[in-house]
Design a protein around this motif. Structure first.
Motif, PDB file in Angstrom:
ATOM      1  N   ASP A  50       0.818  -1.207   0.000  1.00  0.00           N
ATOM      2  CA  ASP A  50       0.000   0.000   0.000  1.00  0.00           C
ATOM      3  C   ASP A  50       0.853   1.259   0.000  1.00  0.00           C
ATOM      4  OD1 ASP A  50       0.775  -0.723   2.601  1.00  0.00           O
ATOM      5  OD2 ASP A  50      -0.878   0.390   3.519  1.00  0.00           O
ATOM      6  N   LEU A  51       2.005   1.220   0.667  1.00  0.00           N
ATOM      7  CA  LEU A  51       2.908   2.371   0.655  1.00  0.00           C
ATOM      8  C   LEU A  51       3.582   2.532  -0.707  1.00  0.00           C
ATOM      9  CD1 LEU A  51       4.553   2.107   4.180  1.00  0.00           C
ATOM     10  CD2 LEU A  51       2.717   3.627   3.429  1.00  0.00           C
ATOM     11  N   ILE A  56       3.955   5.635  -5.780  1.00  0.00           N
ATOM     12  CA  ILE A  56       3.723   5.759  -7.223  1.00  0.00           C
ATOM     13  C   ILE A  56       2.779   6.923  -7.515  1.00  0.00           C
ATOM     14  CG2 ILE A  56       2.672   4.627  -9.225  1.00  0.00           C
ATOM     15  CD1 ILE A  56       3.773   1.965  -8.075  1.00  0.00           C
ATOM     16  N   LYS A  57       1.711   7.050  -6.707  1.00  0.00           N
ATOM     17  CA  LYS A  57       0.770   8.159  -6.893  1.00  0.00           C
ATOM     18  C   LYS A  57       1.428   9.499  -6.622  1.00  0.00           C
ATOM     19  CE  LYS A  57      -3.321   5.411  -6.031  1.00  0.00           C
ATOM     20  NZ  LYS A  57      -4.404   5.086  -5.103  1.00  0.00           N
ATOM     21  N   LEU A  58       2.277   9.561  -5.581  1.00  0.00           N
ATOM     22  CA  LEU A  58       3.015  10.804  -5.302  1.00  0.00           C
ATOM     23  C   LEU A  58       3.882  11.199  -6.494  1.00  0.00           C
ATOM     24  CD1 LEU A  58       4.268  10.347  -1.615  1.00  0.00           C
ATOM     25  CD2 LEU A  58       2.775  12.151  -2.472  1.00  0.00           C
ATOM     26  N   GLY A  63       5.203  14.577 -10.741  1.00  0.00           N
ATOM     27  CA  GLY A  63       5.967  14.457 -11.976  1.00  0.00           C
ATOM     28  C   GLY A  63       7.440  14.208 -11.727  1.00  0.00           C
ATOM     29  N   THR A  64       7.735  13.430 -10.682  1.00  0.00           N
ATOM     30  CA  THR A  64       9.120  13.125 -10.329  1.00  0.00           C
ATOM     31  C   THR A  64       9.320  11.609 -10.294  1.00  0.00           C
ATOM     32  OG1 THR A  64       8.599  13.128  -7.969  1.00  0.00           O
ATOM     33  CG2 THR A  64       9.355  15.204  -8.920  1.00  0.00           C
ATOM     34  N   ALA A  67      12.929   7.889  -6.745  1.00  0.00           N
ATOM     35  CA  ALA A  67      14.154   8.258  -6.028  1.00  0.00           C
ATOM     36  C   ALA A  67      14.092   9.705  -5.555  1.00  0.00           C
ATOM     37  CB  ALA A  67      15.367   8.040  -6.926  1.00  0.00           C
ATOM     38  N   GLU A  68      13.589  10.594  -6.404  1.00  0.00           N
ATOM     39  CA  GLU A  68      13.500  12.003  -6.028  1.00  0.00           C
ATOM     40  C   GLU A  68      12.525  12.207  -4.871  1.00  0.00           C
ATOM     41  OE1 GLU A  68      14.533  14.192 -10.264  1.00  0.00           O
ATOM     42  OE2 GLU A  68      12.480  13.526  -9.870  1.00  0.00           O
ATOM     43  N   VAL A  69      11.394  11.508  -4.896  1.00  0.00           N
ATOM     44  CA  VAL A  69      10.427  11.627  -3.803  1.00  0.00           C
ATOM     45  C   VAL A  69      11.039  11.112  -2.506  1.00  0.00           C
ATOM     46  CG1 VAL A  69       8.211  10.785  -2.921  1.00  0.00           C
ATOM     47  CG2 VAL A  69       8.397  11.548  -5.278  1.00  0.00           C
TER      48      VAL A  69
END
Length: 84
Positions: A50-51, A56-58, A63-64, A67-69
């Motif tokens: 779920d995380l 993936i949604k974040l 639009g990143t 790794a960037e998130v």
């Protein structure tokens, strides 16, 4: 006067460019990873499904890349704790 003298310019042999062979995919990937290792470290982990979906949604929303998130989240947490 020879017949050759009557021609203003003799046709020259067509020059061909000296092209190098394109770099194979494996070599390009290897070079990319070597450059990346100079400034980054690899991370391998397991997270709950779920995380992962939330990550993936974040990424899609911002639009990143994943790794960037993750870098942004880790940096924010480290700043809150006074580590950076």
């Amino acid at each position: 006067m020879s017949p050759r003298d009557s021609v203003t310019s003799a046709p020259e042999k067509k020059r061909t460019r000296n092209r190098e062979q394109p770099t194979p995919d494996k070599e390009r990937v290897r070079a990319y990873k070597a450059r990346k290792r100079e400034t980054h470290k690899a991370l391998s982990l397991f997270i709950r499904s779920d995380l992962k979906e939330a990550l993936i949604k974040l990424c899609e929303l911002e639009g990143t890349t994943q790794a960037e998130v993750l870098e942004t989240l880790i940096e924010a947490q480290a700043r809150n704790k006074g580590l950076l």
